[in-house]
Design an enzyme around this catalytic site. Sequence first.
Site: not given
Length: 797
Positions: A209, A248, A44, A267, A212, A272, A37-39
Amino acid sequence: MKHQNIWRMLTVAMCLALLGCLQAQEFKGHVSIILLGATGDLAKKYLWQGLFQLYLDEAGKGHSFSFHGAALTAPQQGQKLMDKALESLSCPKDLALSHCDELKGQFLQLSQYRQLKTAEDYQTLNKDIETQVQQDGLWEAGRIFYFSVPPFAYADIARNINSSCRPHPGAWLRVVLEKPFGHDHLSAQQLASELGSFFQEEEMYRVDHYLGKQAVAQILPFRDQNRKALDGLWSRHHVERVEIIMKETVDAEGRASFYEEYGVIRDTLQNHLTEILTLVAMELPHNISSSAAVLQHKLQAFQALRGLQKSSAILGQYQAYNEQVRRELKKPDGFQSLTPTFAGVLVHIDNLRWEGVPFILVSGKALDERVGYVRVLFKNRAYCTQSERHWASEQSRCLPKQIIFHIGHGELGHPTILVSRNLFKPYLPTQSWKEVQAEPGLRLFGRPLSDYYAFRPVREQDAYSVLLSHIFHCRKESFITTENLLASWVFWTPLLDSLAFEVPRLYPGGAENGHLLDFEFSGGQLSFSQRQPEVLMPELGSVPKPSDFQVLRAQYRESPLVTAWPEELISQLASDIEATAEQSVRRFGKFHLALSGGSSPIALFQQLATGHYSFPWAHTHLWLVDERCVPLSDPESNFQGLQAHLLQHVRVPYCNIHPMPVHLHQRLCAEEDQGAQTYASEISALVANSSFDLVLLGMGTDGHTASLFPQSPTGLDGDQLVVLTESPLRPHQRMSLSLPLINRAKKVAVLVMGRTKREITMLVSRVGHEPKKWPISGVLPLSGQLVWYMDYEAFLG
């Protein structure tokens, strides 16, 4: 002598050379990192930068690297897209520009795109890696596959890696997986089982994430480094509450497809915020650098979480959401989504450290600010005689005492750890955290920044950079194991199921929300502080007030009917029960109340526990209408529900509590143990004429009541007061009051709530006395009163 010295020098030189070779061989392992899924957007925005940071940190330390960007796109087009993503790579500010350019050039040279679509593509990748390692005279240390792809693609990719692209024995494999990890417990189980057929548990790194983010990643080290100060504070004796917040300002525009499937709880809260909760609440291992110990203690924290009820949550949805869903998903004009974009959830932990401490989890979109934090607020029992202007932040015991892990954004704008100065001065390692100077005018939670010891990272790092480093160094404690993942879904799935048809409160978004989303908690229940106008049958240009639809009284099956919105209905029923109790105690000195189990009465129990302080509990006998044949400590036990939501909050004499004897002689509902007869004898001995003062019943969607079920004659007639029955649902075995005993009661109240009961409500309104088909139709007290309590959804749909 001269020759001896030369020989000695040569020997030393040879030893040093040999040692250098051994060291070079030890560290000269090759690592291949394959980004699937590098693109895509995630790659990105974060992953390529994270991989570049990993290279900056590890270059020159002995490992060699190759980076393979992979996707389904054809090679030429894929390489263009990947090159564009790599253009934005940046170095830390403290790295010299010339050195940055040099390292960036090396990284770009080591990075190449390849199409991974078929099994042959994976075989070719494997061959190319092996050839490169051999040609460069290296040995392979391991491979990292990062799945930045949708979960539906996991199985095919995993199958191809397992069959064609594993490194040789002796080299490690690490597979990195991105959320969502399922939609509920069952789907998470299926996905985990599928992945488990291809990979070992130690090979899988499930990313959240938030683990992190620097302030979150510091929670356990902070607790460990300040053990001495926190040991006496980190418990129910001193902590008033814990808030875990993620707000948010953006909405879900452009992501309606994902959001409509998952919603805010799946979500952010299930992953999280729950992960953060375990870091705060878990018992601290003796050695926090032991991944196994940390993960085991996290699992124990999951297992101590008290089950959530529908009343544990409040939901909201910003007003523009429906229009966005209709536009992006091409839904018809009349489509109305029930997906929440805001949620507040009240969590309790049933262990000695945290019993009774509320953990408040909040997340939402289109709110007034973007901010994330964990706030541990401590109890304050001090009173200061002098006025507040004389309070010194380091000395006054009257100022708020709190520890805040500020995750980011908000007024501060960066990760920060804050400790009230009147609490203690914390220790943080100076090589990675530095003290923040107070900014004039900046206030947090009503206090100036100068009231806190505040620390921020010396060098801010992106969460993915932190996690990629942890993957490389095999630090599993920063990731989610299969066991912990499933434990989280076991906790959240029942709440999600119960809220599936709940209508969220609408809010305008941003600063216009005002106090509309403010909420209060009491016991285990959350409720909005402000009432929102409810619309029963909306007409153009009219907005009815809640007072327009309070409590309506009518007839149902020739008996009194009370109908209202759920909150008013429960309030009315609780008041009616209290009035009946007071009347019985005045006349007879005691009140015999028989209560049903299930989910419907939970809100009633909580209302009685928290809103009726003059209730004559000391003179009340509590009985059960029915019980599942499980141990009384089992979460599915009706008695356990009564205990959790009512008994632990009120003072009923122990001898006045009468659980059903379903567990005798280490057996459950065995006929030979005569549990039903024992309960019947107890009723006959204590309840005059076996006539309860009030029996509270519910009604199932099949017309059953108590544990008396259709097409089963047991308990519908005859002389037995208490019977053993069979339910079509698990656990099948039940114990129940019989219909003849129920009909001896002085008063019977039937509570019916929720849209799912609308169909059976309509049906039962038309049938006669047919208890074998619809047991509820047989409820008619011989000389007493029957009253129906229905909310508008059950009554009107």
